[in-house]
Design an enzyme around this catalytic site. Structure first.
Site, PDB file in Angstrom:
ATOM      1  CB  SER A 322      75.929  10.003  32.249  1.00  0.00           C
ATOM      2  OG  SER A 322      74.954   9.996  31.222  1.00  0.00           O
ATOM      3  CB  CYS A 323      73.256  13.586  35.281  1.00  0.00           C
ATOM      4  SG  CYS A 323      73.431  12.877  36.914  1.00  0.00           S
ATOM      5  CG  ASP A 324      72.741  13.747  28.304  1.00  0.00           C
ATOM      6  OD1 ASP A 324      71.543  14.108  28.185  1.00  0.00           O
ATOM      7  OD2 ASP A 324      73.594  13.961  27.446  1.00  0.00           O
ATOM      8  CG  ASN A 361      77.892  13.214  34.320  1.00  0.00           C
ATOM      9  OD1 ASN A 361      76.747  12.771  34.326  1.00  0.00           O
ATOM     10  ND2 ASN A 361      78.185  14.331  34.949  1.00  0.00           N
TER      11      ASN A 361
END
Ligand SMILES: *Cc1c(COP(=O)(O)O)cnc(C)c1O
Length: 386
Positions: A322-324, A361
């Site tokens: 994910s983009c976290d 996401n």
């Protein structure tokens, strides 16, 4: 010993090709072995599977077929067991703080055993489930547990008599006591301390005319990890001895979660990204903390990552897809060098993993397959490959 379910390299390759990754592979035979192991080593104890550790229908069904009972914490868990046709008298609603929806579902489905640890909960129960059978949850301090549930739940032993008497005076069926030593307890010591405390409380209760008849020793039983060996059989043996000595005529329950499902699932995940950042090697996997690795955060768990590679170890950071930025599994972890598309096997991935996975996401939850259903076909392929 109850060995753990663990796929080999060739099987992992075939499964990844056939089903894609990330993939969770569940062995119902291992679930059965784990249940029979606890039954054998805690012979006088009735086992209530703690649904929250892994509520997969097939696990629940297999345990139900073996005669298990169930520890539930919410309306959703009660409904799931009802849908599976499991009788409500095999359930304990073991959440010391119950919701209106939970009470309504208990009434609707016929669940009638509850735990509590406070005065206000007694009032709630007397109103919502009059005459219900109740167990007081006692607090047992255990700073050594991996997840110390006693920070959140349990009445101090010094408050026990007051609470038990109040519950009785409000018309509830005061059946006994329960506790939870905390998850992945590595020794019998906290159980033995809690059993001794409960013995004194049973005696105190007797002296004021309260006849307690049920003791629930909770969950917390460990699984073997890559760390120091734990003699789980010996641990159960000490607990059993203490129970025989202190509670020869009392009905005893336990609520194992992790120890029934933890070793029964393998995760197969794949390297989808590789880069050097600030001099440190990073590997991105197609499964992360928002998915089956949720236990990294919620369960403080250190998962084994089997790479099937030899080569000199480097240290690397493992991150999810994910983009976290919180989606990092481990930093500075020793590992052989990896390449894009390499497969990793994560054994002992059954407890507190998929149960708390999300689709954050837009990443779907990992696909689930039952090992015993696909094993004949896989064995066939392995044979043909040689
Ligand atoms: C979580 C929980 C369990 C299961 O604990 P494990 O450590 O997985 O065995 C049992 N009882 C209660 C009340 C729980 O909250």
């Amino acid at each position: 010993m109850n060995n753990i379910f663990r796929l080999d390299k060739d099987t992992v390759n075939i499964l990844a090709k056939e089903h894609g990754t990330p993939l969770l592979v569940l062995s119902l035979e291992q679930i059965e072995k784990n249940y029979l192991f606890l039954r054998e080593h805690l012979p006088k104890v009735k086992l209530y599977y703690a649904m929250k550790s892994n509520p997969q229908d097939q696990i629940v069904q297999r345990l139900a077929d073996l005669g298990a009972c169930f520890d539930v914490a919410s309306d959703g868990e009660m409904q799931q067991l009802r849908d599976l046709g499991i009788s409500p008298d095999r359930l304990v609603y073991a959440n010391p703080v119950k919701t209106a929806g939970g009470f309504a579902k208990a009434q609707e489905t016929g669940v009638n055993t509850f735990t509590f640890d406070s005065e206000s909960e007694i009032e709630k129960m007397a109103k919502a489930v009059p005459g219900g059978r109740v167990l007081l949850r006692i607090r047992v301090d255990n700073p050594d547990a991996l997840v110390d549930l006693n920070q959140k739940f349990g009445a101090p032993a010094t408050d026990a008599m007051r609470l038990l008497l109040k519950a009785r005076d409000m018309g509830l069926d005061v059946a006994g006591l329960c506790f939870h030593v905390g998850s992945q307890s590595r020794s019998a010591a906290p159980y033995l301390r809690a059993i001794a405390t409960c013995r004194s409380l049973f005696d105190e209760a007797q002296a004021v005319g309260l006849n307690l008849r049920l003791l629930d020793i909770g969950g917390g039983f460990p699984i073997q990890t890559t760390g120091e060996p734990i003699d789980i059989a010996a641990m159960c043996h000490s607990i059993s001895e203490a129970l025989t000595e202190n509670f020869p005529n009392t009905e005893i329950w336990a609520e194992p979660g992790r120890s029934l499902c933890g070793t029964a699932v393998n995760l197969i995940t794949r390297v989808i990204g590789s880069q050097i950042r600030n001099g440190q090697q990073w590997y991105f996997l197609d499964e992360g903390v928002y998915g089956s690795f949720s236990g990294v955060i919620f369960d403080h768990w250190d998962y084994e990552l089997e790479t099937f590679k030899n080569g000199m170890n480097i240290t690397a950071t493992f991150a999810g897809p994910s983009c976290d930025s919180i989606d990092v599994l481990y930093r500075e972890r020793p590992t052989p060098p990896l390449a894009i598309d390499d497969l990793l096997l994560v054994p002992a991935c059954g407890a507190y993993t998929s149960a708390s996975a999300t689709v954050f996401n837009g990443f779907a939850k990992a696909k689930f397959v039952i090992w015993e259903e696909i094993a004949p076909e896989i064995r066939n392929q392995l044979r043909n490959a040689c």
